[in-house]
Design an enzyme around this catalytic site. Structure first.
Site, PDB file in Angstrom:
ATOM      1  CG  ASP A   1      -0.201  -0.522   2.603  1.00 34.85           C
ATOM      2  OD1 ASP A   1       0.904  -0.348   2.577  1.00 34.85           O
ATOM      3  OD2 ASP A   1      -1.120  -0.881   3.520  1.00 34.85           O
TER       4      ASP A   1
ATOM      5  CG  ASN B   1      -8.746  -1.727  12.049  1.00 30.15           C
ATOM      6  OD1 ASN B   1      -7.972  -2.384  11.833  1.00 30.15           O
ATOM      7  ND2 ASN B   1      -9.276  -0.632  11.597  1.00 30.15           N
TER       8      ASN B   1
ATOM      9  CG  HIS C   1      -5.848  -2.539   8.887  1.00 32.52           C
ATOM     10  ND1 HIS C   1      -5.751  -1.175   9.127  1.00 32.52           N
ATOM     11  CD2 HIS C   1      -4.434  -2.735   9.342  1.00 32.52           C
ATOM     12  CE1 HIS C   1      -4.591  -0.707   9.553  1.00 32.52           C
ATOM     13  NE2 HIS C   1      -3.629  -1.574   9.599  1.00 32.52           N
TER      14      HIS C   1
ATOM     15  CD  GLU D   1      -8.564   0.719   7.705  1.00 30.31           C
ATOM     16  OE1 GLU D   1      -8.554  -0.028   8.453  1.00 30.31           O
ATOM     17  OE2 GLU D   1      -7.709   1.646   7.784  1.00 30.31           O
TER      18      GLU D   1
HETATM   19  P1  PGA Z   1       2.463  -1.804  12.832  1.00 30.92           P
HETATM   20  O1  PGA Z   1       1.297  -1.651  11.713  1.00 30.92           O
HETATM   21  O2  PGA Z   1       3.207  -2.828  12.265  1.00 30.92           O
HETATM   22  O3  PGA Z   1       2.714  -0.499  12.359  1.00 30.92           O
HETATM   23  O4  PGA Z   1       1.590  -2.354  13.950  1.00 30.92           O
HETATM   24  C1  PGA Z   1       0.686  -3.017  11.277  1.00 30.92           C
HETATM   25  C2  PGA Z   1      -0.643  -2.592  10.309  1.00 30.92           C
HETATM   26  O5  PGA Z   1      -1.257  -1.604  10.649  1.00 30.92           O
HETATM   27  O6  PGA Z   1      -0.828  -3.515   9.364  1.00 30.92           O
END
Ligand code: PGA
Length: 248
Positions: free
Chosen positions: A67, A136, A138, A143
């Site tokens: 992304d 959450n 995702h 999302e």
């Molecule tokens: P993080 O993010 O590794 O910074 O916790 C993971 C994500 O949101 O996929």
């Protein structure tokens, strides 16, 4: 579905790096899918170290990132292109021409998405996709509520994600409201997936992803249906799984 629980963040990272290195050693022209965020940084450090030691050669590897924020130039320090250069690509012998991150700063983002999806297909598809998971549930920027059938597309970020990512920006207001993300279907087409999860604050999310119902409300739960996926979880993140038992 394989679940590996490691003692700590470093051991989780080492395990993931070893699987990625094995993939590249067995297939030097592998197509790898990479993720950003704080979770994979240890894995990237380890891969850079292994590359320096001559243990793994990235010269024929192609990569696609999950992304990118909409509206950020690739030289912006908060862009995911910048992150990947800083944390991995500048430290390994990969040809940058073969590294792909969606271009979030172009005008026609829908066109960018279609071309990105096509480029993945033209490469022969992703051999191994690395994933993190959001609080959450995702994956990428898919999302809760995202279609399980989606390809690379433009997404509106949830308030929870904006809040979680604000730590990288001056303030939450500065976090872009949109991003380009591989879709859940794009991710599910990967031949192999590794999902990393670290920290007590992710304990509920990973438990729901692994043992909850398969639902759009927890996008990572679809991964239960992937034929070749390994979840590598550190002990802190596995707190709820260990409390409830692996067979629940
Ligand atoms: P993080 O993010 O590794 O910074 O916790 C993971 C994500 O949101 O996929």
């Amino acid at each position: 579905m394989k679940i590996v629980i490691e003692q700590d963040y470093q051991k989780m990272s080492d395990r993931a790096a070893a699987i990625i290195a094995r993939q590249v050693i067995c297939k030097p022209d592998s197509v790898l899918g990479f993720a950003t965020g704080s979770t994979p940084v240890g894995t990237y450090n380890k891969l850079a170290h292994m590359n320096k030691e001559g243990l793994v050669d990235f010269s024929k590897v192609t990569t696609f990132n999950l992304d990118e924020y909409a509206g950020l130039d690739e030289n912006d320090q908060n862009s995911y292109r910048y992150f990947m250069n800083q944390n991995l690509f500048d430290h390994i012998n990969i040809d940058k021409e073969n590294t792909h991150v969606p271009k979030g700063n172009l005008d026609n983002l829908n066109e960018v998405c279609a071309q990105y999806e096509q480029a993945i297909a033209n490469s022969g598809g992703i051999d191994l996709q690395l994933l993190g998971i959001g609080h959450n549930g995702h994956i990428g920027f898919n999302e809760p509520g995202a279609s399980l059938d989606s390809l690379t597309h433009v997404v509106d970020l949830s308030s929870r994600t904006i809040e979680a990512n604000a730590r990288f920006f001056e303030s939450a207001e500065k976090v872009p409201r949109q991003a380009i993300s591989m879709g859940i279907k794009t991710i599910m087409k990967s031949k192999q997936i590794i999902l990393l999860c670290s920290g007590k604050d992710k304990s509920d999310a990973i438990y729901e992803a692994l043992f909850g119902d398969i639902t759009q409300q927890v996008p990572a739960s679809i991964l239960q249906l992937h034929p070749n996926i390994t979840f590598i979880i550190d002990k802190d993140a596995a707190e709820k799984i260990c409390a409830k038992g692996l067979d629940k």
